[in-house]
Design a protein around this motif. Structure first.
Motif, PDB file in Angstrom:
ATOM      1  N   ALA A  99       9.720   2.500   8.684  1.00 46.09           N
ATOM      2  CA  ALA A  99      10.127   3.638   9.514  1.00 46.09           C
ATOM      3  C   ALA A  99       9.227   3.785  10.742  1.00 46.09           C
ATOM      4  N   HIS A 100       7.930   3.736  10.533  1.00 44.99           N
ATOM      5  CA  HIS A 100       7.004   3.887  11.657  1.00 44.99           C
ATOM      6  C   HIS A 100       7.037   2.674  12.585  1.00 44.99           C
ATOM      7  N   GLY A 101       7.244   1.500  12.030  1.00 45.40           N
ATOM      8  CA  GLY A 101       7.380   0.303  12.852  1.00 45.40           C
ATOM      9  C   GLY A 101       8.610   0.379  13.743  1.00 45.40           C
ATOM     10  N   ARG A 102       9.702   0.871  13.191  1.00 45.27           N
ATOM     11  CA  ARG A 102      10.916   1.030  13.991  1.00 45.27           C
ATOM     12  C   ARG A 102      10.713   2.043  15.111  1.00 45.27           C
ATOM     13  N   GLU A 103      10.005   3.126  14.804  1.00 45.61           N
ATOM     14  CA  GLU A 103       9.701   4.120  15.845  1.00 45.61           C
ATOM     15  C   GLU A 103       8.849   3.491  16.944  1.00 45.61           C
ATOM     16  N   ARG A 104       7.880   2.684  16.551  1.00 50.78           N
ATOM     17  CA  ARG A 104       6.988   2.037  17.517  1.00 50.78           C
ATOM     18  C   ARG A 104       7.768   1.048  18.389  1.00 50.78           C
ATOM     19  N   ILE A 105       8.685   0.293  17.767  1.00 47.89           N
ATOM     20  CA  ILE A 105       9.529  -0.643  18.520  1.00 47.89           C
ATOM     21  C   ILE A 105      10.345   0.110  19.560  1.00 47.89           C
ATOM     22  N   ALA A 106      10.973   1.218  19.143  1.00 46.25           N
ATOM     23  CA  ALA A 106      11.789   2.002  20.076  1.00 46.25           C
ATOM     24  C   ALA A 106      10.935   2.528  21.234  1.00 46.25           C
ATOM     25  N   SER A 107       9.752   3.004  20.924  1.00 47.86           N
ATOM     26  CA  SER A 107       8.846   3.513  21.950  1.00 47.86           C
ATOM     27  C   SER A 107       8.434   2.407  22.919  1.00 47.86           C
ATOM     28  N   LEU A 108       8.101   1.243  22.387  1.00 49.24           N
ATOM     29  CA  LEU A 108       7.698   0.124  23.234  1.00 49.24           C
ATOM     30  C   LEU A 108       8.851  -0.382  24.093  1.00 49.24           C
ATOM     31  N   GLU A 109      10.060  -0.338  23.551  1.00 50.72           N
ATOM     32  CA  GLU A 109      11.222  -0.759  24.343  1.00 50.72           C
ATOM     33  C   GLU A 109      11.436   0.171  25.531  1.00 50.72           C
ATOM     34  N   VAL A 110      11.221   1.477  25.336  1.00 51.77           N
ATOM     35  CA  VAL A 110      11.325   2.436  26.442  1.00 51.77           C
ATOM     36  C   VAL A 110      10.229   2.140  27.468  1.00 51.77           C
ATOM     37  N   GLN A 111       9.016   1.904  26.983  1.00 51.23           N
ATOM     38  CA  GLN A 111       7.910   1.581  27.885  1.00 51.23           C
ATOM     39  C   GLN A 111       8.187   0.299  28.659  1.00 51.23           C
ATOM     40  N   LEU A 112       8.769  -0.685  27.998  1.00 42.12           N
ATOM     41  CA  LEU A 112       9.079  -1.950  28.653  1.00 42.12           C
ATOM     42  C   LEU A 112      10.060  -1.740  29.800  1.00 42.12           C
ATOM     43  N   VAL A 113      11.084  -0.937  29.572  1.00 44.99           N
ATOM     44  CA  VAL A 113      12.059  -0.630  30.625  1.00 44.99           C
ATOM     45  C   VAL A 113      11.350   0.074  31.780  1.00 44.99           C
ATOM     46  N   ASP A 114      10.478   1.037  31.449  1.00 43.79           N
ATOM     47  CA  ASP A 114       9.732   1.754  32.487  1.00 43.79           C
ATOM     48  C   ASP A 114       8.854   0.803  33.296  1.00 43.79           C
ATOM     49  N   VAL A 115       8.173  -0.104  32.634  1.00 48.51           N
ATOM     50  CA  VAL A 115       7.306  -1.066  33.319  1.00 48.51           C
ATOM     51  C   VAL A 115       8.145  -1.993  34.200  1.00 48.51           C
ATOM     52  N   GLN A 116       9.270  -2.452  33.684  1.00 45.17           N
ATOM     53  CA  GLN A 116      10.136  -3.328  34.474  1.00 45.17           C
ATOM     54  C   GLN A 116      10.655  -2.612  35.719  1.00 45.17           C
ATOM     55  N   GLN A 117      11.042  -1.345  35.572  1.00 44.06           N
ATOM     56  CA  GLN A 117      11.515  -0.575  36.726  1.00 44.06           C
ATOM     57  C   GLN A 117      10.387  -0.368  37.741  1.00 44.06           C
ATOM     58  N   THR A 118       9.215  -0.060  37.253  1.00 45.54           N
ATOM     59  CA  THR A 118       8.068   0.138  38.136  1.00 45.54           C
ATOM     60  C   THR A 118       7.735  -1.145  38.886  1.00 45.54           C
ATOM     61  N   LEU A 119       7.734  -2.272  38.189  1.00 43.65           N
ATOM     62  CA  LEU A 119       7.480  -3.555  38.845  1.00 43.65           C
ATOM     63  C   LEU A 119       8.529  -3.851  39.909  1.00 43.65           C
ATOM     64  N   SER A 120       9.763  -3.568  39.599  1.00 47.21           N
ATOM     65  CA  SER A 120      10.845  -3.802  40.563  1.00 47.21           C
ATOM     66  C   SER A 120      10.643  -2.947  41.814  1.00 47.21           C
ATOM     67  N   GLU A 121      10.303  -1.682  41.621  1.00 42.97           N
ATOM     68  CA  GLU A 121      10.063  -0.777  42.751  1.00 42.97           C
ATOM     69  C   GLU A 121       8.862  -1.237  43.579  1.00 42.97           C
ATOM     70  N   LEU A 122       7.792  -1.643  42.895  1.00 47.11           N
ATOM     71  CA  LEU A 122       6.599  -2.111  43.607  1.00 47.11           C
ATOM     72  C   LEU A 122       6.885  -3.389  44.396  1.00 47.11           C
TER      73      LEU A 122
END
Length: 146
Positions: A99-122
């Protein structure tokens, strides 16, 4: 740690570890290990003023370090470790990690999208600035020529 004056290991006697041995093995400081002890994650026995860590303590430290590396909080790691003795097959422990691993995966996937968007903007901003500098007849970097 064994010395030349220690009695030989008897059959079935468990290998023990010093705080320095564990610190070296796991590349953490003795202070970190004492902190984990203060938090109830480890419980070495005492031999006078010395802490004596068992194979179980070493295994728990392995899980603590892995949990930290995976981004779990110490509270989550403690809850996970405490579930070890709930049942022989560690079913509840595995469900907890799942359960906690799945929560962590979901959180990291959101962070990954945020990082990718930030890199694209930069990168887009970088391109705009480089083009602007070139149009103004200036080199993009101080140390390079046009």
């Amino acid at each position: 740690m064994l010395s030349m004056t220690d009695p030989p290991e008897e059959a079935g006697e468990e290998r023990t570890f010093t705080i320095s041995e564990l610190a070296d093995t796991f590349q953490v400081t003795p202070r970190t290990i004492r902190f984990y002890e203060d938090q109830g994650l480890l419980s070495p026995r005492r031999d006078g003023l010395n802490r004596v860590y068992s194979h179980r303590d070493r295994a728990r430290l392995t899980l603590i370090c892995r949990g930290k590396r995976l981004g779990f909080s110490l509270a989550e790691i403690k809850d996970f470790l405490d579930l070890y003795d709930v049942d022989d097959r560690q079913i509840e422990q595995m469900r907890f990690v799942l359960a906690h691993g799945r929560e962590r995966i979901a959180s990291l996937e959101v962070q990954l999208v945020d990082v990718q968007q930030t890199l694209s903007e930069l990168r887009a901003l970088e391109s705009q600035i480089v083009e602007h500098l070139k149009a103004a007849g200036a080199a993009p970097d101080k140390n390079t020529k046009k």
